[in-house]
Design an enzyme around this catalytic site. Sequence first.
Site, PDB file in Angstrom:
ATOM      1  N   GLY A  12      -6.316  39.917  37.143  1.00  0.00           N
ATOM      2  CA  GLY A  12      -7.522  39.125  36.891  1.00  0.00           C
ATOM      3  C   GLY A  12      -7.564  37.782  37.605  1.00  0.00           C
ATOM      4  O   GLY A  12      -8.296  36.889  37.190  1.00  0.00           O
ATOM      5  N   ASN A  14      -8.913  37.140  40.447  1.00  0.00           N
ATOM      6  CA  ASN A  14     -10.293  36.950  40.931  1.00  0.00           C
ATOM      7  C   ASN A  14     -11.231  36.601  39.786  1.00  0.00           C
ATOM      8  O   ASN A  14     -12.099  35.741  39.935  1.00  0.00           O
ATOM      9  CB  ASN A  14     -10.796  38.211  41.652  1.00  0.00           C
ATOM     10  CG  ASN A  14     -10.339  38.259  43.092  1.00  0.00           C
ATOM     11  OD1 ASN A  14     -10.869  37.548  43.944  1.00  0.00           O
ATOM     12  ND2 ASN A  14      -9.331  39.081  43.362  1.00  0.00           N
ATOM     13  N   ASN A 102     -18.884  45.024  43.843  1.00  0.00           N
ATOM     14  CA  ASN A 102     -17.436  45.214  43.817  1.00  0.00           C
ATOM     15  C   ASN A 102     -16.825  44.483  45.010  1.00  0.00           C
ATOM     16  O   ASN A 102     -17.474  44.315  46.037  1.00  0.00           O
ATOM     17  CB  ASN A 102     -17.128  46.713  43.940  1.00  0.00           C
ATOM     18  CG  ASN A 102     -15.643  47.009  43.964  1.00  0.00           C
ATOM     19  OD1 ASN A 102     -14.877  46.484  43.157  1.00  0.00           O
ATOM     20  ND2 ASN A 102     -15.208  47.849  44.898  1.00  0.00           N
ATOM     21  N   HIS A 104     -13.610  44.954  47.606  1.00  0.00           N
ATOM     22  CA  HIS A 104     -12.567  45.885  48.039  1.00  0.00           C
ATOM     23  C   HIS A 104     -11.663  45.144  49.019  1.00  0.00           C
ATOM     24  O   HIS A 104     -12.168  44.454  49.914  1.00  0.00           O
ATOM     25  CB  HIS A 104     -13.194  47.117  48.706  1.00  0.00           C
ATOM     26  CG  HIS A 104     -12.174  48.143  49.040  1.00  0.00           C
ATOM     27  ND1 HIS A 104     -11.611  48.981  48.087  1.00  0.00           N
ATOM     28  CD2 HIS A 104     -11.559  48.444  50.217  1.00  0.00           C
ATOM     29  CE1 HIS A 104     -10.713  49.760  48.665  1.00  0.00           C
ATOM     30  NE2 HIS A 104     -10.662  49.458  49.946  1.00  0.00           N
ATOM     31  N   ASP A 145     -16.530  53.144  46.615  1.00  0.00           N
ATOM     32  CA  ASP A 145     -16.480  52.337  47.843  1.00  0.00           C
ATOM     33  C   ASP A 145     -17.528  52.709  48.884  1.00  0.00           C
ATOM     34  O   ASP A 145     -17.322  52.501  50.082  1.00  0.00           O
ATOM     35  CB  ASP A 145     -15.074  52.433  48.488  1.00  0.00           C
ATOM     36  CG  ASP A 145     -14.001  51.918  47.559  1.00  0.00           C
ATOM     37  OD1 ASP A 145     -14.308  51.057  46.708  1.00  0.00           O
ATOM     38  OD2 ASP A 145     -12.861  52.385  47.671  1.00  0.00           O
TER      39      ASP A 145
HETATM   40  C1  GAR Z   1      -8.029  42.525  44.398  1.00  0.00           C
HETATM   41  O1  GAR Z   1      -7.345  42.374  45.610  1.00  0.00           O
HETATM   42  C2  GAR Z   1      -9.229  43.423  44.571  1.00  0.00           C
HETATM   43  O2  GAR Z   1      -9.822  43.316  45.834  1.00  0.00           O
HETATM   44  C3  GAR Z   1      -8.601  44.783  44.402  1.00  0.00           C
HETATM   45  O3  GAR Z   1      -7.698  44.626  43.330  1.00  0.00           O
HETATM   46  C4  GAR Z   1      -7.168  43.294  43.390  1.00  0.00           C
HETATM   47  C5  GAR Z   1      -7.231  42.708  41.998  1.00  0.00           C
HETATM   48  O4  GAR Z   1      -6.528  41.496  41.942  1.00  0.00           O
HETATM   49  N1  GAR Z   1      -9.590  45.794  44.116  1.00  0.00           N
HETATM   50  C6  GAR Z   1      -9.441  47.053  44.497  1.00  0.00           C
HETATM   51  O5  GAR Z   1      -8.458  47.463  45.082  1.00  0.00           O
HETATM   52  C7  GAR Z   1     -10.599  47.961  44.134  1.00  0.00           C
HETATM   53  N2  GAR Z   1     -10.536  49.185  44.883  1.00  0.00           N
HETATM   54  P1  GAR Z   1      -6.752  40.519  40.702  1.00  0.00           P
HETATM   55  O6  GAR Z   1      -6.656  41.382  39.430  1.00  0.00           O
HETATM   56  O7  GAR Z   1      -5.658  39.519  40.784  1.00  0.00           O
HETATM   57  O8  GAR Z   1      -8.109  39.914  40.846  1.00  0.00           O
END
Ligand code: GAR
Length: 200
Positions: A12, A14, A102, A104, A145
């Site tokens: 989490g 982000n 989303n 990616h 995606d």
């Molecule tokens: C992020 O890098 C996001 O782009 C990726 O998961 C990570 C979550 O990090 N999302 C995907 O891979 C979706 N296909 P976080 O939980 O520290 O924000």
Amino acid sequence: MIKIAIFASGSGSNAENIAKYFSNKQEVEITTIISDKADAFVHQRAKHLGIESITFSKKQFTETGEVTNFLSERQIDFVVLAGFLLKVPDNLIENYPNRIINIHPALLPKFGGKGMYGDHVHEAVVAAKEKESGITIHYINENYDEGNVIFQATCDVGLADTAHEVAQKVHALEYKYFPIIIEKVISALPDSVSLGKVKG
Ligand code: GAR
């Protein structure tokens, strides 16, 4: 006032970055953080941020309309997926046209699809000897995606870079751009927007 729900399955970081960005903006409220994992670290971040967080099981997400009902009860206008790993159910997509986005951690259409998330993506980028990677922010449709791309930012990948190093570069792009792109998209509601590609 635009009310946003953030969906996150893991750490989490982000979600926290987005919540902090909007914390002093009157016109936007991060109303709730939703996860499919009760033990995800994002719940602890939500607690520190003073934001409600709630878990719905995979079954609740995929086999019921409970999440959609919850969002409508909370009068949520917009949904942000920030490291959310389940497929978004069709009933939610139908209720939020062009209102679910989303991030990616790669340059779609490369390195997307089922199973391509988090470190798996960066490992695949390194294994393919890519010269660049980056982020893609896109609308959600019924396929993983594949929704329309809103924005991409790129970073260089060196021949000696490890997946971990690529992940750090990509995370930096996520923290820099995701909140401001969310802000631009919601300021254009209800129309969909395309904001192009930049070198990070
Ligand atoms: C992020 O890098 C996001 O782009 C990726 O998961 C990570 C979550 O990090 N999302 C995907 O891979 C979706 N296909 P976080 O939980 O520290 O924000």
